[in-house]
Enzyme design. Sequence first.
Site, PDB file in Angstrom:
ATOM      1  N   ARG A 188     -21.466  -0.683 -19.176  1.00 44.42           N
ATOM      2  CA  ARG A 188     -20.503   0.089 -18.377  1.00 44.42           C
ATOM      3  C   ARG A 188     -21.121   0.492 -17.031  1.00 44.42           C
ATOM      4  O   ARG A 188     -20.473   0.405 -15.987  1.00 44.42           O
ATOM      5  CB  ARG A 188     -20.057   1.337 -19.149  1.00 44.42           C
ATOM      6  CG  ARG A 188     -19.027   2.169 -18.389  1.00 44.42           C
ATOM      7  CD  ARG A 188     -18.432   3.275 -19.258  1.00 44.42           C
ATOM      8  NE  ARG A 188     -17.410   4.012 -18.551  1.00 44.42           N
ATOM      9  CZ  ARG A 188     -17.454   5.335 -18.342  1.00 44.42           C
ATOM     10  NH1 ARG A 188     -18.472   6.054 -18.788  1.00 44.42           N
ATOM     11  NH2 ARG A 188     -16.475   5.932 -17.687  1.00 44.42           N
ATOM     12  N   HIS A 219     -19.511  -0.496 -13.474  1.00 42.76           N
ATOM     13  CA  HIS A 219     -19.080   0.527 -12.509  1.00 42.76           C
ATOM     14  C   HIS A 219     -19.864   0.455 -11.209  1.00 42.76           C
ATOM     15  O   HIS A 219     -19.402   0.934 -10.185  1.00 42.76           O
ATOM     16  CB  HIS A 219     -19.168   1.919 -13.127  1.00 42.76           C
ATOM     17  CG  HIS A 219     -18.058   2.210 -14.087  1.00 42.76           C
ATOM     18  ND1 HIS A 219     -17.554   3.460 -14.304  1.00 42.76           N
ATOM     19  CD2 HIS A 219     -17.338   1.375 -14.893  1.00 42.76           C
ATOM     20  CE1 HIS A 219     -16.568   3.392 -15.203  1.00 42.76           C
ATOM     21  NE2 HIS A 219     -16.440   2.137 -15.573  1.00 42.76           N
ATOM     22  N   ASN A 223     -16.298   8.050 -13.062  1.00 40.08           N
ATOM     23  CA  ASN A 223     -17.612   7.813 -13.670  1.00 40.08           C
ATOM     24  C   ASN A 223     -17.970   8.853 -14.724  1.00 40.08           C
ATOM     25  O   ASN A 223     -19.138   8.971 -15.113  1.00 40.08           O
ATOM     26  CB  ASN A 223     -18.686   7.753 -12.584  1.00 40.08           C
ATOM     27  CG  ASN A 223     -18.672   6.411 -11.868  1.00 40.08           C
ATOM     28  OD1 ASN A 223     -18.417   5.381 -12.495  1.00 40.08           O
ATOM     29  ND2 ASN A 223     -18.930   6.417 -10.574  1.00 40.08           N
ATOM     30  N   HIS A 265     -15.348  -3.856 -24.652  1.00 29.59           N
ATOM     31  CA  HIS A 265     -14.880  -2.697 -25.420  1.00 29.59           C
ATOM     32  C   HIS A 265     -14.916  -2.956 -26.922  1.00 29.59           C
ATOM     33  O   HIS A 265     -14.192  -2.338 -27.678  1.00 29.59           O
ATOM     34  CB  HIS A 265     -13.457  -2.303 -24.978  1.00 29.59           C
ATOM     35  CG  HIS A 265     -13.387  -1.714 -23.599  1.00 29.59           C
ATOM     36  ND1 HIS A 265     -12.226  -1.600 -22.876  1.00 29.59           N
ATOM     37  CD2 HIS A 265     -14.354  -1.199 -22.801  1.00 29.59           C
ATOM     38  CE1 HIS A 265     -12.475  -1.053 -21.702  1.00 29.59           C
ATOM     39  NE2 HIS A 265     -13.758  -0.803 -21.624  1.00 29.59           N
TER      40      HIS A 265
HETATM   41  C1  HEM Z   1      -8.921  -1.871 -16.846  1.00 30.95           C
HETATM   42  C2  HEM Z   1     -10.172  -1.899 -16.946  1.00 30.95           C
HETATM   43  C3  HEM Z   1     -11.006  -0.883 -17.655  1.00 30.95           C
HETATM   44  C4  HEM Z   1     -10.735   0.413 -17.974  1.00 30.95           C
HETATM   45  C5  HEM Z   1      -9.490   1.219 -17.658  1.00 30.95           C
HETATM   46  C6  HEM Z   1     -11.891   0.918 -18.698  1.00 30.95           C
HETATM   47  C7  HEM Z   1     -11.996   2.203 -19.198  1.00 30.95           C
HETATM   48  C8  HEM Z   1     -13.028   2.649 -19.977  1.00 30.95           C
HETATM   49  C9  HEM Z   1     -13.104   3.969 -20.559  1.00 30.95           C
HETATM   50  C10 HEM Z   1     -12.091   5.078 -20.363  1.00 30.95           C
HETATM   51  C11 HEM Z   1     -14.238   4.040 -21.293  1.00 30.95           C
HETATM   52  C12 HEM Z   1     -14.749   5.227 -22.096  1.00 30.95           C
HETATM   53  C13 HEM Z   1     -15.891   5.941 -21.413  1.00 30.95           C
HETATM   54  C14 HEM Z   1     -16.345   7.134 -22.205  1.00 30.95           C
HETATM   55  O1  HEM Z   1     -15.499   7.872 -22.739  1.00 30.95           O
HETATM   56  O2  HEM Z   1     -17.565   7.397 -22.295  1.00 30.95           O
HETATM   57  C15 HEM Z   1     -14.880   2.749 -21.189  1.00 30.95           C
HETATM   58  C16 HEM Z   1     -16.062   2.427 -21.807  1.00 30.95           C
HETATM   59  C17 HEM Z   1     -16.684   1.210 -21.676  1.00 30.95           C
HETATM   60  N1  HEM Z   1     -16.301   0.178 -20.836  1.00 30.95           N
HETATM   61 FE1  HEM Z   1     -14.533   0.019 -19.866  1.00 30.95          FE
HETATM   62  N2  HEM Z   1     -12.813  -0.085 -18.805  1.00 30.95           N
HETATM   63  C18 HEM Z   1     -12.331  -1.188 -18.168  1.00 30.95           C
HETATM   64  C19 HEM Z   1     -12.964  -2.387 -18.012  1.00 30.95           C
HETATM   65  C20 HEM Z   1     -14.234  -2.658 -18.441  1.00 30.95           C
HETATM   66  C21 HEM Z   1     -14.976  -3.853 -18.139  1.00 30.95           C
HETATM   67  C22 HEM Z   1     -14.468  -4.990 -17.264  1.00 30.95           C
HETATM   68  C23 HEM Z   1     -16.175  -3.737 -18.764  1.00 30.95           C
HETATM   69  C24 HEM Z   1     -17.378  -4.651 -18.807  1.00 30.95           C
HETATM   70  C25 HEM Z   1     -17.654  -5.724 -18.528  1.00 30.95           C
HETATM   71  C26 HEM Z   1     -16.176  -2.490 -19.476  1.00 30.95           C
HETATM   72  C27 HEM Z   1     -17.195  -2.034 -20.294  1.00 30.95           C
HETATM   73  C28 HEM Z   1     -17.198  -0.836 -20.977  1.00 30.95           C
HETATM   74  C29 HEM Z   1     -18.193  -0.460 -21.971  1.00 30.95           C
HETATM   75  C30 HEM Z   1     -19.349  -1.321 -22.471  1.00 30.95           C
HETATM   76  C31 HEM Z   1     -17.867   0.830 -22.405  1.00 30.95           C
HETATM   77  C32 HEM Z   1     -18.626   1.688 -23.436  1.00 30.95           C
HETATM   78  C33 HEM Z   1     -19.457   2.727 -22.733  1.00 30.95           C
HETATM   79  C34 HEM Z   1     -20.326   3.582 -23.636  1.00 30.95           C
HETATM   80  O3  HEM Z   1     -20.342   3.378 -24.850  1.00 30.95           O
HETATM   81  O4  HEM Z   1     -21.036   4.466 -23.131  1.00 30.95           O
HETATM   82  N3  HEM Z   1     -14.999  -1.852 -19.251  1.00 30.95           N
HETATM   83  N4  HEM Z   1     -14.126   1.927 -20.375  1.00 30.95           N
END
Ligand code: HEM
Length: 340
Positions: free
Chosen positions: A73, A77, A106, A202
């Site tokens: 993530r 970002h 973020n 995800h």
């Molecule tokens: C429309 C696109 C996206 C939205 C709206 C989105 C939104 C989010 C949200 C809300 C979280 C939760 C964060 C938290 O509560 O700590 C998250 C986590 C995450 N996102 Fe996305 N995301 C998007 C696209 C992506 C893309 C393209 C990737 C990677 C290539 C990605 C990788 C991750 C990962 C690995 C997590 C887990 C983070 C953790 O466990 O600390 N996301 N995302």
Amino acid sequence: MRRLMIIETIIFTLSIVIVVIIAPCTEAAGKGLGNGLNVGFYSRSCPNVEKIVADIVSEANRQDPKLPGALIRLFSHDCFVKGCDASILLETTRSKEPVEKKAQGNDFIRGFELIDEIKARLEQECPQTVSCADILAFAAREAVFLAGLPRHKVPAGRRDSRTSRASDVGLPAPTTPFNDIIDFFTRKGITLDELVVLSGAHSIGVAHCSFFDYRLYNFNTSQPQDPALNSTYAADLSTKCPKQNTLPADEAKKRAVDFDPTTPLVLDNNFYLNLLQGKTLLQSDQIMVSDPRTSALVKTLASDSEAWSRRFAKAMIKMGRTNVLTRDEGEIRKNCRTFN
Ligand code: HEM
Ligand SMILES: *[C@@H]1O[C@H](CO)[C@@H](O)[C@H](O)[C@H]1NC(C)=O
Ligand SMILES: *[C@@H]1O[C@H](CO)[C@@H](O)[C@H](O)[C@H]1NC(C)=O
């Protein structure tokens, strides 16, 4: 009249010649998408860099098995705000404006201490050589590996930005309309198919309740619960994210749920199988099942884990090329949190 046409023809021809000559130059300068990054960029200047990053990330992963999600993530970002230029790591800039990491988009982002640890080790090994932006890319690749996928090659040669502004953080939220999400990624050079493929990230990591609990309790005026949510799954989520005001505020804010209820530490195509069963936290992910532009690909990826992992690695490499700084642009920071 005739002379005018000839002049027009000459101008037209000249402008094509100019475009043909100039376009490759801007690309070489790292402005285009096929930019000047290459695999093995540090093979002379810091030959052990990738091994050092791998060792530190792997050791940290033993203490914190949820680290890979955080690192992927963090990298995404960085790349999707301006470009992969480590702007997300800066704590201050010359302009003293609030920095990216303070932006709402973020929230809960983490992994900064690990990047510091890697940077400190690399400054001993090869001072002022490896950019923080490349460290993020190498660390994200190790995260992908530790979460169960093959190690993909990482083109390097990114340089670090000197600026970072919270107001640049236009990252989509889970409630962003799908067309706006698509526009956002298109502007970054990521296709809709690639977005679907990358969203498979995800399948590891967590989301905090605040990003999705409205889907359980106050979806809209006619439906308190999002009908796209699997009801068995929703019942389980309700125990993990109780209604607002039933927990102390600071406790409620910390609550988070695994994206993948079955294999939360493994980066796999389970994400798409879950989507098809209505087991997703984010509305922005769930929409991919019902939208006619993405539903076929979701089904394909759900049934072909090989195809997904191949395409995922390719898309991660492409994401890592987003608007990078190269050559004499930017700088190599000594400390990832501050400009030199
Ligand atoms: C429309 C696109 C996206 C939205 C709206 C989105 C939104 C989010 C949200 C809300 C979280 C939760 C964060 C938290 O509560 O700590 C998250 C986590 C995450 N996102 Fe996305 N995301 C998007 C696209 C992506 C893309 C393209 C990737 C990677 C290539 C990605 C990788 C991750 C990962 C690995 C997590 C887990 C983070 C953790 O466990 O600390 N996301 N995302
Ligand atoms: C509430 O959500 C459902 C399911 O997405 C939708 O069909 C309905 O039109 C929405 N109702 C309102 C009032 O927005
Ligand atoms: C909802 O989840 C249950 C239990 O995991 C599963 O058996 C069922 O098929 C799912 N429902 C839908 C509509 O996919």
